[in-house]
Design a protein around this motif. Structure first.
Motif, PDB file in Angstrom:
ATOM      1  N   UNK A  13       0.896  -1.262   0.122  1.00  0.00           N
ATOM      2  CA  UNK A  13       0.143  -0.001  -0.169  1.00  0.00           C
ATOM      3  C   UNK A  13       0.883   1.372  -0.140  1.00  0.00           C
ATOM      4  N   UNK A  14       0.333   2.223  -0.679  1.00  0.00           N
ATOM      5  CA  UNK A  14       0.904   3.533  -0.192  1.00  0.00           C
ATOM      6  C   UNK A  14       0.596   4.212   0.777  1.00  0.00           C
ATOM      7  N   UNK A  15       1.302   4.970   1.521  1.00  0.00           N
ATOM      8  CA  UNK A  15       0.763   5.962   2.667  1.00  0.00           C
ATOM      9  C   UNK A  15       0.338   7.236   2.128  1.00  0.00           C
ATOM     10  N   UNK A  16      -0.833   7.849   2.395  1.00  0.00           N
ATOM     11  CA  UNK A  16      -1.301   9.256   1.967  1.00  0.00           C
ATOM     12  C   UNK A  16      -0.553   9.904   3.124  1.00  0.00           C
ATOM     13  N   UNK A  17      -0.696  11.557   2.973  1.00  0.00           N
ATOM     14  CA  UNK A  17      -0.289  12.279   3.987  1.00  0.00           C
ATOM     15  C   UNK A  17      -0.491  12.191   5.227  1.00  0.00           C
ATOM     16  N   UNK A  20       0.782   9.108   6.900  1.00  0.00           N
ATOM     17  CA  UNK A  20       2.210   9.733   7.226  1.00  0.00           C
ATOM     18  C   UNK A  20       2.310  10.561   8.542  1.00  0.00           C
ATOM     19  N   UNK A  23       1.705   8.181  11.465  1.00  0.00           N
ATOM     20  CA  UNK A  23       2.951   7.294  11.632  1.00  0.00           C
ATOM     21  C   UNK A  23       3.856   7.816  12.024  1.00  0.00           C
TER      22      UNK A  23
ATOM     23  N   UNK B  41       4.307  14.650   3.464  1.00  0.00           N
ATOM     24  CA  UNK B  41       5.353  13.411   2.862  1.00  0.00           C
ATOM     25  C   UNK B  41       4.136  12.084   2.787  1.00  0.00           C
ATOM     26  N   UNK B  42       4.577  11.214   1.673  1.00  0.00           N
ATOM     27  CA  UNK B  42       4.169   9.910   1.258  1.00  0.00           C
ATOM     28  C   UNK B  42       4.828   9.102   1.286  1.00  0.00           C
ATOM     29  N   UNK B  43       4.658   7.811   1.649  1.00  0.00           N
ATOM     30  CA  UNK B  43       5.213   6.612   1.403  1.00  0.00           C
ATOM     31  C   UNK B  43       4.894   5.690   0.452  1.00  0.00           C
ATOM     32  N   UNK B  44       5.632   4.983  -0.545  1.00  0.00           N
ATOM     33  CA  UNK B  44       5.360   3.901  -1.259  1.00  0.00           C
ATOM     34  C   UNK B  44       6.006   2.783  -1.318  1.00  0.00           C
ATOM     35  N   UNK B  88       1.534   7.281  -7.915  1.00  0.00           N
ATOM     36  CA  UNK B  88       0.446   7.553  -7.032  1.00  0.00           C
ATOM     37  C   UNK B  88      -0.206   8.677  -7.196  1.00  0.00           C
TER      38      UNK B  88
END
Lengths: 464, 464
Positions: A13-17, A20, A23, B41-44, B88
């Motif tokens: 999965x992607x993490x959206x802002x 994040x 997190x 920030x995001x993460x993929x 994304x």
């Protein structure tokens, strides 16, 4: 979309802002705790030589991701952070270290998104390596779990403690053949998901254990207590016949005496049903679980997220686990030199799920930026002035934003502040520029003040 | 060791605690800057569908790591953070965002450890996506590069700026055939490593360009300047024939006007030799390089690290780069909807190399933990008291350590403080316990004071 479907299928999965931001908050709490306990941090590559991972995870080895052979060494994605840590210690001949490592690991498991289970996920590990006096580092690991779960405020929790030597001793005195210790142990490990009846059935019918042995195990694994239970079992006619069990029980007693000094015994329970899956544990093992109050919210999430999938709405269960593994580093040392280790892994993905759900339920808006002030203008043709003031704020260390438009509407500038929670807006206008001032408005209350525009403006904003 | 050799061969590395401490400092500087500019920030995931990466990197696609086909989708490790970002945005239909992303990427390149080049390395990306007025977000990206390089204090630097449209226009007016733009562009890109003579040879002999065209290109690519150069070229008889070049030149003028407002023009130079490798750029491009003073230290490192390998002792060169890519997101949208983007990537690994070298050269000791106080004892049998006080300190939020031994020697406790830079040691003794005090010693000066032991001890320590 098609891409989304594939994403689902590949189990990542992607993490959206917003995710994040949550997190980051959780990580900060955990890292602060690790640092408070004096841990250093290291990092290892996301892939290891395939041979490094081979023979460390038992049956679960089939879940390891391999890289394609494109020439060169055969590589695999790391499955956890413990094996790379042990490899690192052996390779660098490190005999003592207290380190944390927060990084992603990879398992080709069946993803269960609604339960927060993915094929790529974070682990947060804290480990103490070194030859020390018994149970002191072990007690610190439990203190850390206690502090983190307390600070994250996830609801009530329990930390179950047991010892591999007690389990093995118990199996021996109950008449389990030596070669069945491991398989019986993994059946015991299912007690948190299965009834005793079903566990017994598996032992007797599938694993060929005698009914009598199973019943004796059943008696022991129903026992829970504290230091008193360890004392009681040391006197137990059967159990006391096993040297291994006695060593484990004495250590449990010692552990509880340190936990008393750390004032954490209210959440720790000596539980003989705790087995834990991994092969490499050699001594004390532990696992933290959220008790019902803390779990309820995630059950709700699963129900909302996947309508009809009642199977998914199980408790998040374990949120931390670990134990002592004194043999693993030696497996990587050419001369087999051992480095005793004890550690804990925080089940961060489950914690994220709970925190995300909490954020959703509460009215509180999660900010995804930290911008303190928006530089806006009420009239046209003030782009240059806006850019100049924004740069001054940046240079003074203030988090500031400006719209990337020549002539944005004041309303859209204010709307952006409200949407992203920016508390202040600095409004430039012809008159203010003539007077050498800038209007500063508190977005929430619409209160306004004027400030002289000079290099002191910026430091002044800091104090607001 | 064998493991170490394999490690070398696979082109990755572990980060030890000292390297991590330096890395953390660098990351904090960079993240603070990104946050100051209002980035989320995001993460993929570390792997993407193979098809996501296909056709995005031109020749470099051969450097992509593929995962083994173990059933399911074909996957590859991400090659950069830009393509996953574009994927994304398209997947989530996001039309504007300002985000940073710090994560590892993977390239099956020839590792050159002494130059800080590995097959696994960090990228630090900041990008602004959205339809805005020309050159405003572009100018902010350059301001960010300026702020970061300034704050990291790596020595003097220059930021070269150019525009793909100027390059293409220049190629057109110099008589380069349309189908050779890209290949000639990648030859021009070598000007930072090769002399003009060699670049010309490659153009003429290998790529079949006419000598006359090459000479005309040679004249242009030797030009450097600021807004004045852009103005000059807008009047240039040849260059002004290309609409594309004129559009690029006008934007360079506009960019410089914004850079003046941001007060960063002292480090920015419009350089027609800047080409940059990647295909996806459509407008302004830029690259930051350390000038000699800042580079010297790494040259030294390479020489120390690999004796005799003079080839390795080249400058670290580029430490940041980026540009505008208005077409990439559209490649992932089923309807081809475009989202204009501009961004910058900080060459963090090269910066680490320099910072590590700096730390090595300076006498200053890099601390790998943040422990404030060590709880020690001068006599035997005080383990319980030490553990109790340590827990009190932890509970008060103080970073504290205690040795995991029943009866450690005072000397070894003090030695540990000196080795790991712990500034204070709280020494427990029989007499002090009777008096209800604890001796607090400043490790560096050996100054001692006594404090009453109560819950106020801890908050008091905070202020020291």
């Amino acid at each position: 979309t098609g891409a989304q479907d594939s994403k689902g299928k590949i189990g990542t999965r992607d993490y959206n802002p917003k995710q994040m931001a949550i997190r980051e908050k959780v990580f900060n709490t955990i890292i602060s705790c690790f640092k408070r306990h004096g841990a250093e941090t290291i990092d290892t590559p996301v892939f290891e030589l395939k041979e490094t991972l081979t023979g460390k995870y038992g049956e679960d080895s089939k879940l390891i991701y391999d890289l394609k052979d494109q020439g060169g060494e055969l590589l695999s994605l790391r499955y956890d952070l413990t094996v790379p840590f042990a490899r690192y210690l052996a390779m660098n001949k490190i005999t003592n270290i207290k380190r944390y490592h927060i990084a992603k690991v990879y398992r080709r498991d069946n993803p269960a998104m609604t339960r927060g289970r993915y094929r790529e996920f974070y682990q947060c590990d804290f480990d103490i390596a070194g030859q020390y006096d018994a149970m002191i580092p072990d007690a610190e690991c439990l203190k850390i779990v206690y502090e983190i779960l307390h600070e994250l405020d996830l609801g009530d929790f329990r930390i179950k403690v047991n010892d591999r030597r007690i389990l093995d001793g118990m199996f021996a005195v109950c008449g389990v053949p030596d070669d069945k210790f491991r398989t019986i142990c993994s059946t015991v490990d299912k007690l948190d998901k299965m009834s005793w009846e079903d566990v017994k059935k598996e032992m007797v019918n599938e694993k060929g254990l005698s009914e009598q042995a199973a019943d004796q195990i059943g008696e022991y694994v129903s026992m829970q207590g504290g230091m008193d239970l360890a004392e009681h079992l040391l006197q137990d006619q059967k159990m006391s016949q096993s040297k291994q069990a006695c060593a484990g029980l004495s250590d449990i007693k010692l552990l509880f005496s340190y936990l008393q000094l750390f004032q954490v015994t209210d959440k720790v329970v000596f539980d003989l049903s705790l087995a834990r899956g991994l092969d490499y544990y050699t001594g004390v093992i532990y696992e933290a679980v959220l008790t019902q109050a803390g779990v309820a919210s995630v059950t709700t999430e699963a129900q909302n997220g996947a309508p009809g999938s009642t199977e998914e709405s199980v408790s998040v269960g374990s949120v931390a686990g670990g134990g002592r593994y004194d043999g693993l580093v030696g497996m990587f040392d050419p001369k087999g030199r051992k480095v005793p280790c004890v550690g804990v892994s925080i089940g961060i993905e489950r914690i994220f799920s709970i925190m995300e759900q909490k954020a959703e339920v509460s009215a509180e808006k999660v900010r995804t930026t930290e911008v303190q002030v928006m530089v806006a203008s009420a009239q046209k043709n003030l782009l240059e002035e806006r850019l100049k003031l924004t740069a001054e704020l940046w240079n003074a260390g203030i988090k500031a934003e400006v719209m990337y438009k020549k002539n944005p509407k004041l309303l859209s500038q204010l709307q952006h502040c409200e949407e992203s929670g920016i508390p202040l807006v600095a409004i430039l206008g012809e008159q203010e520029l003539k007077d050498g001032v800038v209007k500063l408005r508190v977005v929430a209350t619409r209160e306004e003040v004027s400030h002289t525009v000079d290099i002191h403006t910026a430091p002044h904003l800091r104090t607001i």
